[in-house]
Design a protein around this motif. Structure first.
Motif, short mmCIF file in Angstrom:
data_model
loop_
_atom_site.label_atom_id
_atom_site.label_comp_id
_atom_site.label_asym_id
_atom_site.label_seq_id
_atom_site.Cartn_x
_atom_site.Cartn_y
_atom_site.Cartn_z
N UNK A 46 0.82 -1.21 0.00
CA UNK A 46 0.00 0.00 0.00
C UNK A 46 0.86 1.27 0.00
N UNK A 47 1.84 1.31 0.90
CA UNK A 47 2.67 2.52 1.04
C UNK A 47 3.47 2.79 -0.23
N UNK A 48 4.05 1.76 -0.81
CA UNK A 48 4.82 1.94 -2.04
C UNK A 48 3.92 2.45 -3.17
N UNK A 49 2.75 1.83 -3.30
CA UNK A 49 1.84 2.20 -4.38
C UNK A 49 1.35 3.63 -4.21
N UNK A 50 0.99 4.00 -2.99
CA UNK A 50 0.43 5.33 -2.77
C UNK A 50 1.49 6.43 -2.80
N UNK A 51 2.60 6.23 -2.10
CA UNK A 51 3.54 7.34 -1.89
C UNK A 51 4.75 7.35 -2.83
N UNK A 52 5.08 6.21 -3.42
CA UNK A 52 6.21 6.17 -4.36
C UNK A 52 5.73 6.02 -5.80
N UNK A 53 4.88 5.04 -6.06
CA UNK A 53 4.42 4.80 -7.43
C UNK A 53 3.55 5.94 -7.95
#
Length: 237
Positions: free
Chosen positions: A99-106
């Motif tokens: 979730x965090x990678x998708x929301x804040x990085x991707x």
């Protein structure tokens, strides 16, 4: 040439073009092109091959590593029950990382040449070409590099003997994620929960791209308030 005047030529390798879009990049990358065949990324054949991955390479390469990790913690003295609990902890950590990678990085907002280029390689290409089946799962080379980072991060809060077990669960979570992601784009589920998850994910791609960041579940979207409305999901096709 100014960013306003730049037009991406889809018949030429894309990676070193998209950075020139500048502030227009975010609008461009979130206007999907639905086509079975993906675009060429690099003129160099070696670099190009590294961007293309068959979905079955993910379980083929990484499930044996998962088994090795689980077995290592058992060989270091933990019971099967203890290692199973470690694996569950690792899977839960993965769902949060997903979730965090998708929301804040991707989905980071970019506008400079190199940040646009990096974003396109990381995730932008998937939103621009969501049906490109050879760029749906993470390339093994990139996964191996990130595994080193995740292993060392997990090592910070686990014991030496528990690190392999927790990491094994984390890696298993990744395998399930990538295979699920591929299926949601190219499978035709007829029943829930897969049918619901497909609608949920396609809503993220084609309707509301700033919500619905979960792939394997909507858990963290519930927790962090990024859950799209039921009406929006039901409209997704």
């Amino acid at each position: 040439m100014s960013a306003q005047a730049f037009t991406v030529d889809l018949d030429k390798p894309l990676v070193f073009q998209v950075g020139h879009l500048g502030e227009q990049y975010q609008d461009w990358v979130h206007q999907p092109i639905v086509s079975k065949d993906g675009p060429r990324f690099f003129a160099n054949d070696v670099f190009e091959s590294l961007t293309r991955t068959k979905w079955w390479a993910v379980p083929l390469i990484w499930l044996p590593v998962v088994c090795w990790c689980i077995n290592t913690s058992i060989q270091m003295g933990h019971t099967v029950r203890e290692v199973a609990l470690m694996a569950v902890v690792g899977i839960c950590l993965w769902t949060l990382a997903e979730y965090m990678l998708h929301r804040y990085l991707f989905h980071i907002d970019t506008k400079s040449y190199w940040t646009n280029t990096a974003h396109y390689l990381l995730h932008g290409c998937h939103h621009k070409h969501p049906t490109d089946e050879l760029r749906l799962v993470f390339p093994p080379t990139a996964t191996a590099i990130t595994c080193i980072l995740w292993w060392n991060l997990i090592k910070l809060f686990t014991t030496t003997s528990a690190t392999p077990g927790v990491f094994g669960g984390f890696l298993l979570g990744y395998v399930v994620y990538d295979c699920t992601h591929y299926y949601l784009h190219h499978g035709q589920p007829s029943s829930d929960p897969a049918k619901y998850l497909k609608k949920y994910h396609l809503n993220h791609h084609f309707r509301i791209q700033n919500k619905g960041f979960g792939i394997t579940s909507a858990l963290w979207d519930h927790v962090f308030g990024t859950l799209p409305s039921t009406k929006a999901i039901n409209k997704s096709t």
